[in-house]
Design a protein around this motif. Sequence first.
Motif, short mmCIF file in Angstrom:
data_model
loop_
_atom_site.label_atom_id
_atom_site.label_comp_id
_atom_site.label_asym_id
_atom_site.label_seq_id
_atom_site.Cartn_x
_atom_site.Cartn_y
_atom_site.Cartn_z
N LYS A 64 64.69 -59.93 1.76
CA LYS A 64 64.57 -58.70 2.35
C LYS A 64 62.42 -58.47 3.18
CE LYS A 64 65.46 -54.95 4.41
NZ LYS A 64 65.34 -53.34 4.09
N ALA A 65 62.10 -58.69 1.80
CA ALA A 65 60.84 -59.01 1.62
C ALA A 65 60.56 -59.83 3.10
CB ALA A 65 59.65 -59.25 0.57
N ILE A 66 60.90 -60.74 2.61
CA ILE A 66 60.36 -61.94 4.22
C ILE A 66 60.72 -61.10 5.56
CG2 ILE A 66 60.68 -64.37 4.78
CD1 ILE A 66 61.16 -65.08 1.46
N GLU A 67 62.07 -60.75 5.30
CA GLU A 67 62.37 -60.62 6.95
C GLU A 67 61.18 -59.61 7.59
OE1 GLU A 67 66.09 -58.55 7.16
OE2 GLU A 67 66.92 -60.24 6.05
N GLN A 68 61.25 -58.32 6.67
CA GLN A 68 59.75 -57.24 6.73
C GLN A 68 58.58 -57.76 6.52
OE1 GLN A 68 61.83 -54.70 7.34
NE2 GLN A 68 61.63 -53.32 5.80
N GLY A 69 58.19 -58.64 6.85
CA GLY A 69 56.93 -59.72 7.30
C GLY A 69 55.67 -59.93 6.10
N GLU A 79 56.75 -63.51 -11.29
CA GLU A 79 57.51 -63.85 -12.43
C GLU A 79 58.28 -64.92 -12.38
OE1 GLU A 79 57.96 -60.57 -14.75
OE2 GLU A 79 55.45 -59.09 -13.09
N ARG A 80 58.63 -66.00 -11.60
CA ARG A 80 59.63 -66.98 -11.43
C ARG A 80 59.47 -67.75 -10.77
NH1 ARG A 80 62.55 -62.63 -12.55
NH2 ARG A 80 64.90 -62.95 -10.67
N GLU A 81 60.13 -68.73 -10.40
CA GLU A 81 59.51 -69.05 -9.11
C GLU A 81 61.49 -69.05 -8.55
OE1 GLU A 81 59.54 -73.51 -9.59
OE2 GLU A 81 59.82 -74.02 -7.30
N LEU A 82 61.24 -68.83 -7.44
CA LEU A 82 62.37 -68.59 -6.78
C LEU A 82 62.96 -69.46 -5.48
CD1 LEU A 82 61.89 -64.84 -6.23
CD2 LEU A 82 63.93 -65.43 -7.75
N ASN A 83 64.07 -69.15 -5.13
CA ASN A 83 64.97 -70.43 -4.11
C ASN A 83 64.49 -70.41 -2.62
OD1 ASN A 83 65.42 -73.42 -2.58
ND2 ASN A 83 68.44 -72.16 -3.60
N VAL A 84 62.80 -69.78 -2.58
CA VAL A 84 63.02 -68.70 -0.91
C VAL A 84 62.17 -70.15 -0.13
CG1 VAL A 84 62.75 -66.94 -1.77
CG2 VAL A 84 61.25 -68.45 -2.41
N SER A 85 62.12 -70.25 1.48
CA SER A 85 61.04 -70.96 2.09
C SER A 85 60.13 -70.78 1.99
CB SER A 85 61.52 -70.74 3.40
OG SER A 85 61.53 -69.12 3.78
N VAL A 86 59.25 -69.60 1.48
CA VAL A 86 57.94 -68.96 2.10
C VAL A 86 56.79 -69.45 1.01
CG1 VAL A 86 58.60 -67.12 3.49
CG2 VAL A 86 57.74 -66.69 1.00
N PRO A 87 55.86 -69.62 0.16
CA PRO A 87 54.78 -69.87 -0.67
C PRO A 87 55.09 -69.17 -1.90
CG PRO A 87 53.40 -70.55 0.96
CD PRO A 87 55.15 -69.34 1.83
#
Length: 460
Positions: free
Chosen positions: A57-62, A69-77
């Motif tokens: 949601k955060a990525i969608e919001q800009g 605190e832990r590595e997630l499977n996302v497209s951004v740094p």
Amino acid sequence: MIKTTTSQIAEILNTKLIGSGDTLIENISTDTRQAVENGLFFALKGEKFDAHDYVEKAIEQGCVALVVERELNVSVPQIVAADTRLALGELAKWLKAKLNPKTVAMTGSSGKTTVKEMVAKILQKLTACDDEVLYTFGNLNNELGVPLTLLRLTEKHKFAVVELGANHIGEIAYTTAIAQPDACLVNNVAAAHLEGFGSLAGVAQAKGEIYRGLKAGGTAIVNLAHYYPQWQQDIGNHDMQSFCYTGEDKDSYADFWAEDVELLLNGSRFTLHSPQGEIAINLPYLGEHNISNALAAASLAMAVGADLATIKAGLEQRSAVKGRLYPIEINQHLLLIDDSYNANVDSMKSAVSVLKNYPAFRIFAVGDMAELGKESAACHQEVADFVAQAGLDLVVSFGKESAVISQNEAYHFTDKAAMAEFLTQLILQKKAENQPLVLLAKGSRSQKMDELIAMLCQAF
Ligand code: ATP
Ligand code: UDP
Ligand code: MG
């Protein structure tokens, strides 16, 4: 925030960056319920939510990068930190130290927001443009609010004015270390948030932490009427300036004090004495306690370079703060004073002292004070005794524990609409008798006494 890359931020936080190193960050976000541009999202864990669940949601919001605190499977740094809350503080501390605007910080049991608004108004008179002064928005004064305030800093800011609140020992030490003030103040010490501190001495200890965080060469401002000798250790070799409404307390003389005080129905007039001389002030805030707040603001502002004329200009410009002794003139017969923002024993007494002076039928509509722990009944009794002494014309209460303040079952309510209806009839009756009426509503935030004010505004 100033433009910074994710690799710079990882270096500042001394932690690992996963993904591209040069994504440009322009804003900070902790809440997906608000959109940002080029934001860095700090995934905080709160009481209700774990923001790690909201990163998509955060990525969608800009948001273009995350602190997690832990590595997630996302497209951004992603910048991986052991504790995202501490990382937020660390980044704010870095930004503050880098831009280094003159900074004023205040804590205390009451009056923090009022003093903050007054200081900001004064310092705005020293700058070409109002937005060169950064100041706490609303009441964002805790261990998240203070970093978020300071992370709004940019190169244009000449001053920062930050309100620091305390719910537990160590909180002010933490937020002061981030703010690194050039001048700071404990406005007063009273029975507020006792639940977190145990006793008044505990409150004084917690507030005194602000003095330990002063920058080298900074100035400690003390209120002589609320001075605790134990603070001398916290203040150490820093310069100290004092203020006191009456000029002296316990054989000490203040650097700032008020003389020739005239309390008016819409504010007060007094002569401000300072180490730079004296000046007449027309203060557009109600009550004696606001003269004390004005002395506090003058002391803080002078410590970071304001002269007397600037202090006068700033203090005389009212920034009416809703919910804090906020006058609403309905008509020539009826004045409502909304002091519903919050309450503790001292601020209850200040409010009653203001109400007492009106040449009108004076009604105090009082709600419970919250968060007073095992002292709660005694605190409500103390207010009840003070109110009884004041000789008001009517006291109505709302909630539970405030029943001792109205001292009459017929005047105690648990339903606000019923309370408003009762008051409406009374106001109509006084109007028919051609008698002016002033009603002041106050209680803890949880009591929402502003709802009563809204109902009365609707009725008239
Ligand atoms: P909070 O802890 O909720 O942030 P605060 O310290 O910011 O509160 P203000 O919002 O400025 O305080 O004022 C809250 C209330 O306290 C006011 O409505 C007023 O009644 C009372 N108050 C303000 N200044 C003083 C003072 N110097 N002494 C006693 N009471 C005060
Ligand atoms: N949060 C979020 N989106 C939501 C709900 C919560 O980003 O829809 C964030 C919130 O801003 C905070 C963190 O999750 O940084 C932890 O939330 P908390 O439990 O403190 O709840 P809040 O009081 O913020 O609603
Ligand atoms: Mg406040």
